[in-house]
Write a protein that holds these residues in place. Structure first.
Motif, mmCIF file in Angstrom:
data_model
loop_
_atom_site.group_PDB
_atom_site.id
_atom_site.type_symbol
_atom_site.label_atom_id
_atom_site.label_comp_id
_atom_site.label_asym_id
_atom_site.label_seq_id
_atom_site.Cartn_x
_atom_site.Cartn_y
_atom_site.Cartn_z
ATOM 1 N N VAL A 179 0.843 -1.200 0.000
ATOM 2 C CA VAL A 179 0.000 0.000 0.000
ATOM 3 C C VAL A 179 0.878 1.251 0.000
ATOM 4 O O VAL A 179 0.652 2.186 -0.765
ATOM 5 C CB VAL A 179 -0.976 0.000 1.201
ATOM 6 C CG1 VAL A 179 -1.629 1.359 1.368
ATOM 7 C CG2 VAL A 179 -2.024 -1.076 1.039
ATOM 8 N N ARG A 180 1.884 1.269 0.847
ATOM 9 C CA ARG A 180 2.791 2.423 0.913
ATOM 10 C C ARG A 180 3.522 2.632 -0.403
ATOM 11 O O ARG A 180 3.610 3.753 -0.925
ATOM 12 C CB ARG A 180 3.795 2.244 2.051
ATOM 13 C CG ARG A 180 4.748 3.410 2.212
ATOM 14 C CD ARG A 180 5.667 3.293 3.415
ATOM 15 N NE ARG A 180 6.169 1.978 3.686
ATOM 16 C CZ ARG A 180 7.196 1.397 3.065
ATOM 17 N NH1 ARG A 180 7.828 2.030 2.098
ATOM 18 N NH2 ARG A 180 7.604 0.187 3.405
ATOM 19 N N SER A 194 1.176 3.994 -3.069
ATOM 20 C CA SER A 194 0.907 5.406 -2.794
ATOM 21 C C SER A 194 2.050 6.295 -3.264
ATOM 22 O O SER A 194 1.827 7.340 -3.874
ATOM 23 C CB SER A 194 0.682 5.621 -1.296
ATOM 24 O OG SER A 194 -0.429 4.903 -0.853
ATOM 25 N N GLU A 195 3.256 5.868 -2.970
ATOM 26 C CA GLU A 195 4.431 6.642 -3.381
ATOM 27 C C GLU A 195 4.575 6.671 -4.898
ATOM 28 O O GLU A 195 4.948 7.688 -5.475
ATOM 29 C CB GLU A 195 5.688 6.059 -2.733
ATOM 30 C CG GLU A 195 5.724 6.293 -1.234
ATOM 31 C CD GLU A 195 6.831 5.520 -0.536
ATOM 32 O OE1 GLU A 195 7.608 4.799 -1.210
ATOM 33 O OE2 GLU A 195 6.906 5.624 0.701
ATOM 34 N N ARG A 227 1.642 9.108 -6.386
ATOM 35 C CA ARG A 227 1.350 10.401 -5.747
ATOM 36 C C ARG A 227 1.557 11.621 -6.640
ATOM 37 O O ARG A 227 0.872 12.618 -6.492
ATOM 38 C CB ARG A 227 2.143 10.555 -4.453
ATOM 39 C CG ARG A 227 3.602 10.795 -4.661
ATOM 40 C CD ARG A 227 4.308 11.098 -3.360
ATOM 41 N NE ARG A 227 5.696 11.305 -3.653
ATOM 42 C CZ ARG A 227 6.683 10.747 -3.009
ATOM 43 N NH1 ARG A 227 6.431 9.963 -1.992
ATOM 44 N NH2 ARG A 227 7.913 10.974 -3.361
ATOM 45 N N VAL A 269 -3.166 11.785 -2.106
ATOM 46 C CA VAL A 269 -3.316 10.336 -2.035
ATOM 47 C C VAL A 269 -3.463 9.977 -0.566
ATOM 48 O O VAL A 269 -2.594 10.289 0.254
ATOM 49 C CB VAL A 269 -2.094 9.609 -2.652
ATOM 50 C CG1 VAL A 269 -2.211 8.103 -2.466
ATOM 51 C CG2 VAL A 269 -1.955 9.954 -4.130
ATOM 52 N N ARG A 323 -4.429 6.954 2.426
ATOM 53 C CA ARG A 323 -4.331 5.508 2.647
ATOM 54 C C ARG A 323 -5.230 5.089 3.802
ATOM 55 O O ARG A 323 -5.468 5.850 4.731
ATOM 56 C CB ARG A 323 -2.899 5.109 2.991
ATOM 57 C CG ARG A 323 -1.935 5.347 1.867
ATOM 58 C CD ARG A 323 -0.573 4.792 2.166
ATOM 59 N NE ARG A 323 0.015 5.419 3.345
ATOM 60 C CZ ARG A 323 1.301 5.459 3.600
ATOM 61 N NH1 ARG A 323 2.142 4.894 2.794
ATOM 62 N NH2 ARG A 323 1.750 6.053 4.676
ATOM 63 N N ASP A 337 -7.916 0.893 0.586
ATOM 64 C CA ASP A 337 -6.464 0.906 0.766
ATOM 65 C C ASP A 337 -5.861 2.230 0.332
ATOM 66 O O ASP A 337 -5.091 2.843 1.076
ATOM 67 C CB ASP A 337 -5.808 -0.244 -0.001
ATOM 68 C CG ASP A 337 -6.111 -1.597 0.617
ATOM 69 O OD1 ASP A 337 -6.307 -1.655 1.837
ATOM 70 O OD2 ASP A 337 -6.149 -2.586 -0.127
ATOM 71 N N VAL A 338 -6.188 2.678 -0.880
ATOM 72 C CA VAL A 338 -5.651 3.938 -1.393
ATOM 73 C C VAL A 338 -6.779 4.690 -2.102
ATOM 74 O O VAL A 338 -7.436 4.142 -2.982
ATOM 75 C CB VAL A 338 -4.480 3.702 -2.375
ATOM 76 C CG1 VAL A 338 -3.964 5.028 -2.939
ATOM 77 C CG2 VAL A 338 -3.345 2.940 -1.706
ATOM 78 N N ALA A 351 -7.111 8.068 -4.259
ATOM 79 C CA ALA A 351 -6.311 9.072 -4.960
ATOM 80 C C ALA A 351 -7.256 10.092 -5.591
ATOM 81 O O ALA A 351 -8.185 9.720 -6.296
ATOM 82 C CB ALA A 351 -5.442 8.401 -6.019
ATOM 83 N N TYR A 403 -8.063 2.338 -5.049
ATOM 84 C CA TYR A 403 -7.156 1.216 -5.261
ATOM 85 C C TYR A 403 -7.312 0.230 -4.102
ATOM 86 O O TYR A 403 -7.277 0.629 -2.942
ATOM 87 C CB TYR A 403 -5.698 1.686 -5.301
ATOM 88 C CG TYR A 403 -5.353 2.538 -6.490
ATOM 89 C CD1 TYR A 403 -4.831 1.967 -7.651
ATOM 90 C CD2 TYR A 403 -5.535 3.914 -6.467
ATOM 91 C CE1 TYR A 403 -4.499 2.746 -8.746
ATOM 92 C CE2 TYR A 403 -5.209 4.703 -7.563
ATOM 93 C CZ TYR A 403 -4.695 4.114 -8.687
ATOM 94 O OH TYR A 403 -4.370 4.885 -9.764
#
Length: 78
Positions: free
Chosen positions: A13-14, A17-18, A21, A27, A29, A44-45, A47, A56
């Motif tokens: 997930v991280r 996101s990165e 972004r 964005v 989470r 989860d995400v 955006a 996402y």
């Protein structure tokens, strides 16, 4: 997330996101969606662009039943 070790899902997930972004205004989470009296699920995400948003759902286990459940949850969150 707490101070415990990151799970494989949290790492994915991280990283997602990165990766995305720069394509969005913001964005977010782990967004919970709920009724007044109960939680329905978690995105989860999320955006957000100027006039649209994308949801996402990160899946680490690609089984058919998990993917079907994820699709139902995303439809409910819309």
């Amino acid at each position: 997330m707490g101070k415990g070790k990151e799970t494989n899902h949290d790492i994915n997930v991280r990283e997602l996101s990165e990766r995305i972004r720069n394509n969005y205004l913001t964005v977010l989470r782990n967004i919970e969606y709920r009724l007044v009296d109960r939680t329905l699920g978690e995105i989860d995400v999320l955006a957000i662009r100027k006039n649209e948003f994308d949801i996402y759902e990160v899946k680490c286990n690609g089984s058919d039943s998990n993917l079907r459940t994820a699709v139902k949850q995303v439809r409910l969150a819309r």
